[in-house]
Write a protein that holds these residues in place. Structure first.
Motif, PDB file in Angstrom:
ATOM      1  N   LEU A 123       0.829  -1.207   0.000  1.00 17.75           N
ATOM      2  CA  LEU A 123       0.000   0.000   0.000  1.00 17.75           C
ATOM      3  C   LEU A 123       0.867   1.261   0.000  1.00 17.75           C
ATOM      4  N   PHE A 124       1.983   1.218   0.706  1.00 19.26           N
ATOM      5  CA  PHE A 124       2.907   2.359   0.693  1.00 19.26           C
ATOM      6  C   PHE A 124       3.403   2.622  -0.723  1.00 19.26           C
ATOM      7  N   ASP A 125       3.659   1.567  -1.452  1.00 16.42           N
ATOM      8  CA  ASP A 125       4.107   1.709  -2.840  1.00 16.42           C
ATOM      9  C   ASP A 125       3.019   2.314  -3.727  1.00 16.42           C
ATOM     10  N   GLN A 126       1.762   2.253  -3.262  1.00 16.61           N
ATOM     11  CA  GLN A 126       0.654   2.874  -3.988  1.00 16.61           C
ATOM     12  C   GLN A 126       0.340   4.283  -3.473  1.00 16.61           C
ATOM     13  N   GLY A 127       1.190   4.797  -2.594  1.00 19.28           N
ATOM     14  CA  GLY A 127       1.017   6.173  -2.128  1.00 19.28           C
ATOM     15  C   GLY A 127       0.403   6.316  -0.753  1.00 19.28           C
ATOM     16  N   TYR A 128       0.105   5.219  -0.102  1.00 16.97           N
ATOM     17  CA  TYR A 128      -0.466   5.294   1.253  1.00 16.97           C
ATOM     18  C   TYR A 128       0.665   5.532   2.247  1.00 16.97           C
ATOM     19  N   SER A 129       0.628   6.675   2.914  1.00 14.21           N
ATOM     20  CA  SER A 129       1.739   7.052   3.784  1.00 14.21           C
ATOM     21  C   SER A 129       1.308   7.452   5.187  1.00 14.21           C
ATOM     22  N   ASN A 130       0.004   7.337   5.491  1.00 17.16           N
ATOM     23  CA  ASN A 130      -0.513   7.685   6.808  1.00 17.16           C
ATOM     24  C   ASN A 130      -1.318   6.510   7.354  1.00 17.16           C
ATOM     25  N   LEU A 131      -1.039   6.142   8.599  1.00 20.88           N
ATOM     26  CA  LEU A 131      -1.713   5.015   9.238  1.00 20.88           C
ATOM     27  C   LEU A 131      -2.431   5.499  10.490  1.00 20.88           C
ATOM     28  N   GLY A 132      -3.751   5.433  10.466  1.00 17.92           N
ATOM     29  CA  GLY A 132      -4.550   5.792  11.630  1.00 17.92           C
ATOM     30  C   GLY A 132      -4.907   4.550  12.419  1.00 17.92           C
ATOM     31  N   LEU A 133      -4.638   4.578  13.731  1.00 20.85           N
ATOM     32  CA  LEU A 133      -4.882   3.432  14.592  1.00 20.85           C
ATOM     33  C   LEU A 133      -5.829   3.806  15.722  1.00 20.85           C
ATOM     34  N   GLU A 134      -6.955   3.135  15.772  1.00 16.78           N
ATOM     35  CA  GLU A 134      -7.893   3.332  16.878  1.00 16.78           C
ATOM     36  C   GLU A 134      -7.234   3.043  18.219  1.00 16.78           C
ATOM     37  N   ALA A 135      -6.321   2.075  18.236  1.00 15.08           N
ATOM     38  CA  ALA A 135      -5.739   1.590  19.484  1.00 15.08           C
ATOM     39  C   ALA A 135      -4.681   2.518  20.069  1.00 15.08           C
ATOM     40  N   LEU A 136      -4.252   3.543  19.341  1.00 10.67           N
ATOM     41  CA  LEU A 136      -3.211   4.430  19.853  1.00 10.67           C
ATOM     42  C   LEU A 136      -3.694   5.221  21.055  1.00 10.67           C
ATOM     43  N   SER A 137      -2.828   5.333  22.039  1.00 10.22           N
ATOM     44  CA  SER A 137      -3.146   6.084  23.246  1.00 10.22           C
ATOM     45  C   SER A 137      -2.513   7.472  23.183  1.00 10.22           C
ATOM     46  N   TYR A 138      -3.242   8.457  23.679  1.00  7.77           N
ATOM     47  CA  TYR A 138      -2.685   9.809  23.746  1.00  7.77           C
ATOM     48  C   TYR A 138      -1.631   9.926  24.856  1.00  7.77           C
ATOM     49  N   LYS A 139      -1.482   8.870  25.674  1.00  8.64           N
ATOM     50  CA  LYS A 139      -0.508   8.922  26.760  1.00  8.64           C
ATOM     51  C   LYS A 139       0.918   8.846  26.247  1.00  8.64           C
ATOM     52  N   ASP A 140       1.121   8.195  25.108  1.00 11.09           N
ATOM     53  CA  ASP A 140       2.459   8.109  24.535  1.00 11.09           C
ATOM     54  C   ASP A 140       2.761   9.404  23.787  1.00 11.09           C
ATOM     55  N   THR A 168       3.463   7.770   8.570  1.00 10.73           N
ATOM     56  CA  THR A 168       3.210   8.600   9.731  1.00 10.73           C
ATOM     57  C   THR A 168       1.992   8.022  10.443  1.00 10.73           C
ATOM     58  N   ILE A 169       2.152   7.716  11.721  1.00 16.62           N
ATOM     59  CA  ILE A 169       1.088   7.084  12.497  1.00 16.62           C
ATOM     60  C   ILE A 169       0.356   8.142  13.304  1.00 16.62           C
ATOM     61  N   PHE A 170      -0.976   8.057  13.315  1.00 12.32           N
ATOM     62  CA  PHE A 170      -1.748   9.046  14.070  1.00 12.32           C
ATOM     63  C   PHE A 170      -2.922   8.377  14.778  1.00 12.32           C
ATOM     64  N   PRO A 171      -3.330   8.932  15.926  1.00  9.13           N
ATOM     65  CA  PRO A 171      -4.501   8.417  16.636  1.00  9.13           C
ATOM     66  C   PRO A 171      -5.763   9.106  16.134  1.00  9.13           C
ATOM     67  N   TYR A 172      -6.893   8.456  16.341  1.00 12.52           N
ATOM     68  CA  TYR A 172      -8.150   9.128  16.012  1.00 12.52           C
ATOM     69  C   TYR A 172      -9.264   8.796  16.995  1.00 12.52           C
ATOM     70  N   GLU A 173      -8.968   7.929  17.970  1.00 11.88           N
ATOM     71  CA  GLU A 173      -9.973   7.635  18.979  1.00 11.88           C
ATOM     72  C   GLU A 173     -10.300   8.904  19.751  1.00 11.88           C
ATOM     73  N   THR A 174     -11.553   9.048  20.135  1.00 13.94           N
ATOM     74  CA  THR A 174     -11.954  10.229  20.873  1.00 13.94           C
ATOM     75  C   THR A 174     -11.208  10.323  22.199  1.00 13.94           C
ATOM     76  N   ALA A 175     -10.815  11.503  22.571  1.00 16.88           N
ATOM     77  CA  ALA A 175     -10.184  11.730  23.872  1.00 16.88           C
ATOM     78  C   ALA A 175     -11.222  11.806  24.982  1.00 16.88           C
ATOM     79  N   ASN A 176     -12.499  11.827  24.603  1.00 18.32           N
ATOM     80  CA  ASN A 176     -13.601  11.901  25.564  1.00 18.32           C
ATOM     81  C   ASN A 176     -13.960  10.495  26.023  1.00 18.32           C
ATOM     82  N   SER A 177     -13.582  10.141  27.237  1.00 15.58           N
ATOM     83  CA  SER A 177     -13.799   8.787  27.729  1.00 15.58           C
ATOM     84  C   SER A 177     -15.273   8.455  27.898  1.00 15.58           C
TER      85      SER A 177
END
Length: 406
Positions: free
Chosen positions: A137-154, A192-201
């Motif tokens: 997918l990177f070879d097709q131009g996909y360069s951003n990975l959004g992960l629900e599981a990412l924590s804002y604590k890191d 580039t990895i980014f979070p998108y889960e809501t910060a509102n618990s």
């Protein structure tokens, strides 16, 4: 979670090696939040919560125990045997042909800017499959990975640009070695990895779906000419009308951005802990590799539930095992590496954890983990070429061994 802090005298024993670290053993101070099987079972037996098997499934998945994770999930969700008749099986196989899922997904990805794929949070194989898509997918131009599981604590800027490996506070599910490896590989490739889960618990249901979609939309708007791979859990991948949320994240994102995403469901037809409980369609197809099935018009079979759907359903083959470990751990450049334990002088069972040299063993997500009951049992790990620190612990004593994989 139980932690073990060990205060021990450092003793080094040098064994024959191919470099300065290979075979070198030393006692270490080591603490871990990964649970032994006995701890998980004790907590399970003491719990009266109705979701206790879901919790234990996640605990087993976190420590890389695929077999027990499946068993506990099936106890949580229930499983029953369903079968098609032989005539139905023949009809299905006449109507559809099987194609390699990776190749088909990559080809379809050329038609959109956003690919969304889901996982079941107890299933490490789903993370391995998403990882297998990254390079193509990177070879097709996909360069951003959004992960629900990412924590804002890191510190995610540090994760992407400085440290470049996941630590245990990067996210609860990311503590699974196979999820950690997905993150490592994405960074190594250049995502580039980014979070998108809501910060509102407090957000759940419809508000959560809206917040997730808005968060992804914001990142897309900041990079309008770039492509995005989104890895989510369960139903968040669904397009159309959801029976509880009105619209899931994927449908909201399409609404907000005007982008028609490629949505991929690898959860719906996942294998069960006992093969006879597998979905009858999965059993009928008897796939030998991760597959998409196409009809006579070359249209992919899509998952549908009421008015909700995904563009593609992925069918994974029944897992084969090597020394009680899933064979897919030893694919995609991973080698089946044996760790000798016969000379380890400590009480068993032990947990064996592999870390890349240079990573903080007290904080990093391990490359692989397995629990071994007896020193006569075979211990195998799935590792790429490189230099590793192998930590062996029983919760009271710990040793560290250098290991080079060629």
């Amino acid at each position: 979670m139980k932690s073990h802090l060990l205060i021990l005298t450092v003793v080094s024993i040098l064994f024959p090696s191919c470099n300065d670290q290979e075979g070198r053993i030393r006692k270490i101070d080591f603490k871990t939040e990964y649970k032994f099987n006995s701890e998980i079972e004790n907590e399970l037996n003491k719990s009266s919560e109705p979701w206790k098997h879901q919790v234990s499934a996640s605990d087993y998945a976190t420590k890389g125990d695929y077999t027990n994770a499946l068993k506990q999930w099936d106890l949580a969700m229930g499983a029953r045997e369903r079968n098609f008749s032989q005539s139905q099986i023949d009809s299905i196989n006449d109507k559809y042909r099987k194609v390699n899922a990776i190749d088909f997904i990559v080809e379809q990805s050329k038609q959109t800017q956003v690919v969304i794929i889901n996982e079941a949070h107890h299933n490490s194989h789903h993370r391995v499959f998403t990882k297998s898509l990254l390079r193509k997918l990177f070879d097709q131009g996909y360069s951003n990975l959004g992960l629900e599981a990412l924590s804002y604590k890191d510190n995610l800027d540090s994760l992407n640009h400085i440290r470049k490996y996941p630590i245990q506070k990067t996210g609860y599910y990311i503590k699974d070695p196979q999820f950690g490896n997905l993150v490592r590989e994405a960074i190594e490739i250049g995502y580039t990895i980014f979070p998108y889960e809501t910060a509102n618990s407090e957000a759940d249901g419809k508000p959560r779906e809206i917040d997730q979609a808005r968060n992804i939309q914001e990142v897309i708007n900041s990079k309008p000419n770039e492509k995005f791979l989104i890895h989510c859990g369960f139903d968040h991948v669904l397009e159309g009308t959801h029976n509880s949320w009105e619209k899931a994240m994927a449908a909201r994102l399409a609404e907000y951005t005007g982008i028609d995403p490629l949505t991929i469901n690898q959860v719906a037809y996942s294998e069960k802990s006992v093969p006879k409980y597998n979905d009858p369609l999965l059993k009928a197809l008897a796939v030998k590799e991760p597959s998409v099935i196409l009809d006579q018009n070359n249209k992919p079979y899509r998952y549908e539930r009421g008015e909700a759907y995904t563009d593609i359903a992925v069918f994974h083959p029944k897992t084969q095992y090597i020394n009680n470990r899933p064979s897919w751990l030893f694919e995609n450049e991973n080698q089946n590496v044996t760790i000798a334990l016969k000379d380890v002088e400590m009480k068993f069972p032990v947990m064996v954890l592999a870390f890349k040299n240079g990573e903080d063993i007290n904080n990093a997500v391990p490359i692989d983990i397995t629990e071994i009951e007896s020193k006569t049992d075979t211990c195998t790990l799935g590792l790429k070429k490189g230099d590793y620190s192998i930590v062996i612990t029983n919760g009271t004593e710990s040793i560290q061994i250098g290991k080079q994989v060629n």
